[in-house]
Enzyme design. Structure first.
Site, PDB file in Angstrom:
ATOM      1  N   CYS A 103       3.078   0.590   6.249  1.00  0.00           N
ATOM      2  CA  CYS A 103       3.464  -0.533   5.394  1.00  0.00           C
ATOM      3  C   CYS A 103       3.167  -1.900   6.010  1.00  0.00           C
ATOM      4  O   CYS A 103       3.277  -2.920   5.332  1.00  0.00           O
ATOM      5  CB  CYS A 103       4.944  -0.433   5.047  1.00  0.00           C
ATOM      6  SG  CYS A 103       5.390   1.154   4.328  1.00  0.00           S
ATOM      7  N   CYS A 152       9.352  -3.269   8.042  1.00  0.00           N
ATOM      8  CA  CYS A 152       9.414  -1.947   8.664  1.00  0.00           C
ATOM      9  C   CYS A 152       8.182  -1.175   8.201  1.00  0.00           C
ATOM     10  O   CYS A 152       7.498  -1.573   7.264  1.00  0.00           O
ATOM     11  CB  CYS A 152      10.680  -1.211   8.221  1.00  0.00           C
ATOM     12  SG  CYS A 152      10.769  -0.928   6.435  1.00  0.00           S
ATOM     13  N   HIS A 177       5.109  -2.406  -4.054  1.00  0.00           N
ATOM     14  CA  HIS A 177       4.654  -2.268  -2.668  1.00  0.00           C
ATOM     15  C   HIS A 177       3.376  -1.431  -2.566  1.00  0.00           C
ATOM     16  O   HIS A 177       3.433  -0.247  -2.257  1.00  0.00           O
ATOM     17  CB  HIS A 177       5.788  -1.645  -1.846  1.00  0.00           C
ATOM     18  CG  HIS A 177       5.456  -1.345  -0.433  1.00  0.00           C
ATOM     19  ND1 HIS A 177       4.670  -2.175   0.356  1.00  0.00           N
ATOM     20  CD2 HIS A 177       5.806  -0.293   0.371  1.00  0.00           C
ATOM     21  CE1 HIS A 177       4.557  -1.642   1.568  1.00  0.00           C
ATOM     22  NE2 HIS A 177       5.230  -0.505   1.593  1.00  0.00           N
TER      23      HIS A 177
END
Length: 436
Positions: free
Chosen positions: A99, A422, A392
């Site tokens: 991510c 994160c 996302h």
């Protein structure tokens, strides 16, 4: 206090971010259904260059990322160069940090700028949750390799006879951690229980995220940084993110059932970020190169930090661990920040990180620091909403956050901004940005 690490070239140039752009973000299997990540990447880089009016030959390097890899285009960065009319001699390579992938892409281009090997580059990422590498079973894969080596038809038929119907079933990409078998949502549930984060708190943060993102669009704050996407069959363009729930109420969130721990859980689809398709990119240059080209930078990269922790527990505490390092390297404290933008993978993860950033005990016992990093001021935090609302697309989120934060800093007259995330595998990323 550790060492301040200025991000400057040998000539003293700062690392300038001169432009940034993204596609609208679309929920899985909606507007971008059937559009692979490489095409989304080409779309955003092509438009970014067109809007900036920077000659293609000025760009000497492109670093791009994709988390959900497609076997037919393993080096998405190079495919973007070849598919956008950029100079074919432009260096291009791909990165992956889950991510935090476009954070890594930005750091890599910055390092090339500081080393003096380039003076301008593009960093970004793209992902599609709608175009996935659907695999085959291990047994079928093994047989197919052997069949390719077989010399006669009888040998091939004998190999195929070993297969059963279940061996022919397609295998979707895994959603669990390779090393542990845990899903990120499982870790979010663990963190909610460990740090006493309630369902009501999670739903409230999710509602806040959607409200603020909807207001940002309504106020026209995102128009400059989000392109209009024209997609087949070209009947209607995608202009805005399609995940934002502007008219939702807290009561709506309470209706959803837990998604991971069905009996006792608090993490739901509504207080988590959804699977999303999209792409984002930024142009970085040395400060002197930007001046030569007559460009006014959006801002500057002041510092960055990456961290890693164990994946069995608290895997999503990347912001709480990487933020103090990034601030230290920037020579700043939390109170000196104008804006704080944290990736909202889950409301539970976000709230846990906020809690631990202000925890003296966590600082002493876990980080080995004398004092807490600092309390997160709600008036500075995710002021335009976050990933729960926007969505996302894994590799694109970092570039979205960087561009969005710099634009908002400029609207506020400048200052310092923190962007942090994160990432799967226990990874964390944080960057300090500066705008004038």
């Amino acid at each position: 206090m550790g060492q301040v690490l200025p991000l400057v070239t040998r000539q003293g140039d700062r690392i300038a971010i001169v432009s940034g752009l993204r596609t609208p973000f679309a929920r899985q299997a909606t507007a971008f259904h059937g559009i692979p990540a490489v095409d989304l990447g080409k779309m955003v880089v092509g438009e970014l260059l067109a809007r900036s009016e920077i000659p293609a030959e000025v760009i000497e390097q492109l670093v791009f990322g994709q988390v959900v890899q497609m076997p037919e285009a393993p080096n998405i960065a190079r495919e973007i160069v070849l598919g956008t009319g950029m100079n074919v001699h432009t260096d291009a390579y791909s990165v992956s940090r889950a991510c935090a992938t476009s954070f890594q892409a930005v750091a890599n281009v910055a390092e090339s700028l500081m080393a003096g090997t380039i003076r301008a580059g593009i960093a970004g990422g793209a992902d599609s949750s709608s175009v996935l590498p659907i695999g085959v079973s291990k047994k079928l894969a093994h047989v197919l390799v052997d069949v390719n080596k077989a010399r006669t038809m009888s040998q091939r038929l004998k190999l195929f006879s070993r297969l059963r119907l279940r061996d022919l079933m397609p295998v979707p990409p895994a959603v669990a951690e390779y090393s542990t078998g845990l899903r990120m949502g499982d870790t979010a549930e663990q963190m909610a229980k460990t740090y006493g984060i309630t369902r009501e708190q999670q739903d409230a943060l999710a509602h806040r995220s959607h409200q603020r993102a909807a207001q940002a669009w309504s106020d026209g704050k995102l128009k400059e940084e989000v392109m209009t996407a024209f997609i087949p069959p070209y009947k209607q363009p995608l202009v805005e993110d399609n995940n934002i729930r502007g008219n939702s109420s807290l009561a709506d969130y309470a209706k959803l059932r837990p998604a991971f721990d069905r009996k006792h859980g608090t993490v739901t689809a509504a207080n988590s970020t959804p699977l999303t398709d999209g792409a984002a990119a930024v142009i970085l240059m040395t400060e002197s190169r930007a001046k030569e080209l007559g460009l006014v930078p959006l801002g500057y990269l002041r510092s960055y930090a990456f961290t890693a922790i164990d994946v069995w527990q608290d895997m999503l505490l990347g912001p709480a661990r990487s933020t103090p390092l990034a601030l230290e390297r920037a020579g700043l404290t939390m109170s000196e920040l104008t804006l704080i933008d944290m990736h909202e993978a889950f409301a539970a993860q976000t709230l846990a990180n906020i809690q631990l950033l202000g925890s003296e005990r966590f600082a002493r016992e876990v980080l080995g620091r004398a004092h807490a990093t600092g309390e997160v001021d709600d008036s500075k935090f995710n002021v335009l909403g976050g990933s729960i609302a926007y969505g996302h697309p894994f590799a694109a989120t970092g570039a979205r956050m960087i561009t969005q934060t710099l634009h908002e800093l400029r609207r506020r007259g400048g200052g310092f901004g923190l962007v942090t995330a994160c990432a799967a595998g226990g990874l964390g990323a944080a960057m300090v940005l500066e705008a004038e």
